[in-house]
Design a protein around this motif. Structure first.
Motif, mmCIF file in Angstrom:
data_model
loop_
_atom_site.group_PDB
_atom_site.id
_atom_site.type_symbol
_atom_site.label_atom_id
_atom_site.label_comp_id
_atom_site.label_asym_id
_atom_site.label_seq_id
_atom_site.Cartn_x
_atom_site.Cartn_y
_atom_site.Cartn_z
ATOM 1 N N LEU A 49 48.988 -1.918 -7.925
ATOM 2 C CA LEU A 49 48.515 -2.600 -6.628
ATOM 3 C C LEU A 49 49.348 -4.219 -6.607
ATOM 4 N N ALA A 52 52.785 -4.050 -5.582
ATOM 5 C CA ALA A 52 52.798 -3.896 -4.127
ATOM 6 C C ALA A 52 52.693 -5.144 -3.546
ATOM 7 N N GLN A 53 51.932 -6.099 -3.993
ATOM 8 C CA GLN A 53 51.633 -7.450 -3.255
ATOM 9 C C GLN A 53 52.812 -8.478 -3.494
ATOM 10 N N ALA A 64 55.379 -4.843 4.967
ATOM 11 C CA ALA A 64 54.162 -4.482 4.565
ATOM 12 C C ALA A 64 54.181 -3.406 3.196
ATOM 13 N N SER A 66 52.203 -1.171 0.226
ATOM 14 C CA SER A 66 50.907 -0.564 -0.162
ATOM 15 C C SER A 66 51.324 0.493 -1.291
ATOM 16 N N ALA A 67 50.369 0.816 -1.809
ATOM 17 C CA ALA A 67 50.338 1.889 -2.814
ATOM 18 C C ALA A 67 49.226 2.689 -3.171
ATOM 19 N N ASP A 68 49.180 3.974 -3.426
ATOM 20 C CA ASP A 68 48.076 4.866 -3.673
ATOM 21 C C ASP A 68 48.527 5.569 -5.073
ATOM 22 N N ARG A 73 54.666 2.363 -1.006
ATOM 23 C CA ARG A 73 55.002 2.674 0.550
ATOM 24 C C ARG A 73 55.426 1.120 1.046
ATOM 25 N N GLU A 116 36.238 -7.187 -2.290
ATOM 26 C CA GLU A 116 36.267 -5.689 -1.941
ATOM 27 C C GLU A 116 35.163 -4.828 -2.747
#
Length: 403
Positions: A49, A52-53, A64, A66-68, A73, A116
């Motif tokens: 994560l 990704a940032q 943009a 993002s990751a999972d 992505r 979060e």
């Protein structure tokens, strides 16, 4: 009568690096949408994560990332005439990792994760995923602030070197373009991105164990009910169109039974719903209902009733849901950004645009019996895995045998 869906002109090419480029022509405005999906299974969540940032910070453009548990992505867009410049900026971030602004980004991520991790929505979903998949990557919760704070720039540099590689990755370009020319531009701009990534798979995935809902203690004005129905088939399965329609009838749009029952008749909540969730290796239906605590038990019982009765479905319900599904598909494919997301989503499941027309035809011809069978197979309450996030002392008294 809805016309047959039109599949736009496209071209796919696998580059020598192993990167697959898919270019799709959609000439509405002079823009090109860009989507990149890089397989990223079994990487450390906090490092992933944070990567990704920080990946494209130095690119200085509106990317943009993002990751999972499955993919890293990247998405962005450019004026059609500026596509070569944007892709070269993208290549800079993909070829080498820059730790510029790492410290400030990490501080921001740590602060954001504290917020979060205090959100009931995040905590309820984390609890459900853990119950479904345990310590498998699909079950891991959002990393803690301490886990993010412990990540170093060197660790991200190593992760980038090992996993940000073109082999197995997909680049999607949609918009005001000639597909053949766009593929050539991409090949030239990304020629320096090379290297083999390890072939990592998330299988086997633990088999979820259905049973009573799990109570998760949390204070707040609302109680969050999250119920999963695992074991749903992939898009290529013969049951998939029937599953889509059954989910719409159950809770997938405003005319669904959940809305009619829990909102309109019983006045238990405002926006109940259900959605199909498709990761690379698993599929499920996710039911989401937020209620005031005094109605939690009643809401769970009504959800179970609706699940149990879904296979008793009428022709009018089928027709409404089918028309909605086909119309939504066309809406999604009608814009450049929507089409790019759709193509990238299909690619993540090893599907291409030609699947779209066949899927639409299967939706159009689906029978009432097929949808009833799918409802009976995939929406049985005894298949459910659920959590209820709220005041345990108050909610426990309401759930009875369901806990």
């Amino acid at each position: 009568m809805i016309a047959r869906i039109a599949v736009p002109p496209s071209l796919e090419r696998r580059l020598p690096s192993g990167l697959t480029v898919v270019a799709v022509q959609r000439n509405s405005v002079s823009l090109v949408e860009i989507r990149v999906s890089i397989p990223f299974a079994r990487t450390p969540p906090a490092e992933t994560l944070l990567l990704a940032q920080t990946l494209l910070v130095r690119a200085g453009r509106d990317w943009a990332v993002s990751a999972d548990a499955d993919f890293l992505r990247i998405s962005g867009h450019a004026l059609a005439e500026d596509l070569p410049v944007f892709l070269k900026d993208l290549a800079d971030g993909l070829i080498g990792y820059s730790a510029d602004e790492f410290m400030s980004v990490r501080s921001r991520v740590v602060a954001g994760s504290r917020i979060e991790k205090a959100q009931p929505v995040v905590l309820a979903l984390d609890a459900l995923n853990t119950r479904l998949y345990g310590q498998h990557p699909y079950g891991l919760p959002l990393p803690s602030p301490e886990q993010f704070a412990a990540v170093s720039a060197d660790a991200l540099r190593v992760l980038h070197t090992e996993r940000v590689r073109p082999s197995g990755a997909t680049l999607v370009l949609t918009g005001d373009l000639d597909p053949a020319v766009a593929v050539e531009i991409a090949g030239e701009a990304l020629a320096g991105w090379q290297g083999e990534a390890p072939d990592v798979d998330l299988r086997p995935v633990p088999e979820p164990r259905p049973g009573p809902v799990e109570l998760v203690d949390g204070r707040g004005p609302s109680t969050l009910i999250r119920i999963a129905l695992p074991g749903c088939p992939p898009r290529t399965d013969v049951d998939y169109p029937a599953l889509v329609v059954a989910n719409l009838v159950f809770g997938g749009y405003f005319c669904a039974r959940l809305t009619e029952n829990l909102r309109e008749r019983k006045k238990l909540c405002y926006g109940p719903g259900s959605a199909l969730v498709s990761a690379r290796c698993v599929g499920l239906v996710l039911v989401s209902v937020d209620v005031t605590t005094e109605f939690a038990g009643a809401a769970v019982r009504e959800i179970d009733r609706e699940l149990a009765s879904l296979s008793d479905l009428g022709a009018e319900e089928l027709d409404r849901a089918r028309q909605y599904a086909r119309g939504r598909l066309r809406m999604r494919a009608s814009t450049q950004s929507g089409l790019a997301d759709l193509v990238a989503d299909l690619a993540a499941h090893s599907l291409r645009l030609d699947w779209l027309a066949g899927y639409d035809e299967r939706l159009a011809s689906i029978s009432l019996g097929a949808v009833c069978d799918a409802a009976a197979r995939y929406f049985r309450p005894e298949r459910s895995v659920g959590v209820v996030f709220g005041d345990v002392a108050k909610v426990s008294k309401q759930l009875g045998e369901r806990q």
